[in-house]
Design an enzyme around this catalytic site. Structure first.
Site, short mmCIF file in Angstrom:
data_model
loop_
_atom_site.label_atom_id
_atom_site.label_comp_id
_atom_site.label_asym_id
_atom_site.label_seq_id
_atom_site.Cartn_x
_atom_site.Cartn_y
_atom_site.Cartn_z
CB THR A 228 -1.19 0.16 1.15
OG1 THR A 228 -0.12 0.08 2.35
CG2 THR A 228 -1.93 -1.04 1.18
CG LEU B 171 -5.39 6.99 -0.65
CD1 LEU B 171 -6.08 7.18 -2.20
CD2 LEU B 171 -6.40 7.44 0.24
CG HIS B 172 -2.39 2.35 4.58
ND1 HIS B 172 -1.00 1.65 4.15
CD2 HIS B 172 -2.15 3.33 5.32
CE1 HIS B 172 -0.13 2.55 4.93
NE2 HIS B 172 -0.66 3.35 5.53
CG ASP B 173 -8.04 0.98 5.65
OD1 ASP B 173 -6.93 0.41 5.57
OD2 ASP B 173 -8.52 1.94 6.42
#
Length: 315
Positions: free
Chosen positions: A195, A240-242
């Site tokens: 990510t 924007l990991h998620d």
């Protein structure tokens, strides 16, 4: 045929983008949002989820509150990256929800969705894994109704909340170990190593804000988060990991995964919460989890931008 999707989340700035991506993706049908403690308290994550769905015009999606604390040991601290309310102090800029939180708890909502679904359900778990661990413990007969669990969590080469641990797994290592190690259910882990490589620039955010009012509202939630990642990245951007994990949930294969045996460190030493991946040999057995290691980074950024940029625009 769309895939039923439950988003288990702790909004959170990157969670907000992830929720918007789920809403914007025709490949899935968002059938429930469950909230968990994490970036901020459960009360704040639940309120944020309700406001975000109001912004996105999807207040038909039920929101159920889940775990307010880890399975065993108290959470040591909240994240500082997302601001006091989880959305850089700008939660109040989102619409007031007209729908209240669902009277069911998160595990009950998940159970009801799994029982009613006519096809396997994907669970995208982008916060601490407490709710998912409780679901699997309380309703083991429903494992077969879960098509896949896509987890944002862990780091193969270190962490972000401690030198060893990524925030989501560190918040509740015992729950993470149950889901990733002890249960026989298909899991794809999207670690921060990947990510982080998909970080977006301030210019990307500016362009998104110009696409629609929804895009502008999402970008308006980012100042504290962006300031944090400027320090981590060394350039003007954020991770924007998620949303990267949800991209894999809505378009399987957009990330390239390899299966490895894993464990989660649950001791109270300096490695507590670390994802331990045995990279000596790929797992050829059913044991282990799929770990997303590669993607076409520019293609992934473009995919997320195009989906989010279409939100709120006239048909």
């Amino acid at each position: 045929m769309t895939i039923p999707l439950i988003l288990d989340t702790d909004p959170g700035v990157d969670d907000a983008f992830a929720l918007a991506l789920a809403v914007a993706s025709p490949e899935v049908s968002l059938v429930g949002v469950t909230t968990v403690f994490g970036n901020v308290s459960l009360g704040s994550t639940t309120a944020n989820a309700l406001r975000l769905l109001a912004l996105l015009g999807r207040e038909d999606v039920p929101v159920a509150a889940g775990a307010a604390r880890p399975l065993v040991h108290p959470q040591a601290r909240l994240s500082s990256a997302h601001g006091s309310d989880g959305l850089s102090g700008f939660a109040h800029t989102l619409p007031e929800p007209t729908r209240e939180v669902d009277p069911r708890d998160a595990v009950t909502l998940m159970r009801d969705v799994l029982v009613a679904a006519d096809r396997p359900v994907t669970i995208a778990a982008v916060g601490p894994l407490t709710n998912v661990a409780l679901l699997l413990a309380a309703h083991p007969s429903l494992r077969s109704r879960i098509g896949r669990i896509v987890v944002m969590g862990g780091g193969l080469d270190g962490g972000n909340i401690t030198p060893a641990a990524e925030f989501n797994l560190w918040c509740d290592p015992e729950a993470a170990r149950r889901v990733l190690v002890e249960e026989d259910v298909p899991v794809t882990v999207v670690p921060m190593d990947l990510t982080g490589r998909c970080a977006v620039s301030a210019q990307w955010l500016t362009a998104l804000a110009e696409t629609s009012e929804v895009g502008a509202k999402l970008v308006g939630l980012t100042p504290d988060y962006l300031a944090t990642y400027r320090r981590f990245l060394g350039w003007d951007g954020m991770v924007l990991h998620d949303a990267v994990a949800v991209a894999e949930a809505v378009r399987p294969g957009i990330l390239k995964s390899t299966r490895f045996p894993v464990d989660v460190e649950c001791s109270f030493g300096p490695a507590r919460g670390a994802l331990v991946v045995d990279r000596r040999l790929e797992s050829r057995e059913h044991l282990g989890v799929d770990i997303a290691l590669e993607t076409h980074v520019e293609g992934l950024r473009e995919f997320v931008f195009d989906r989010l940029g279409a939100l709120g625009q006239a048909d």
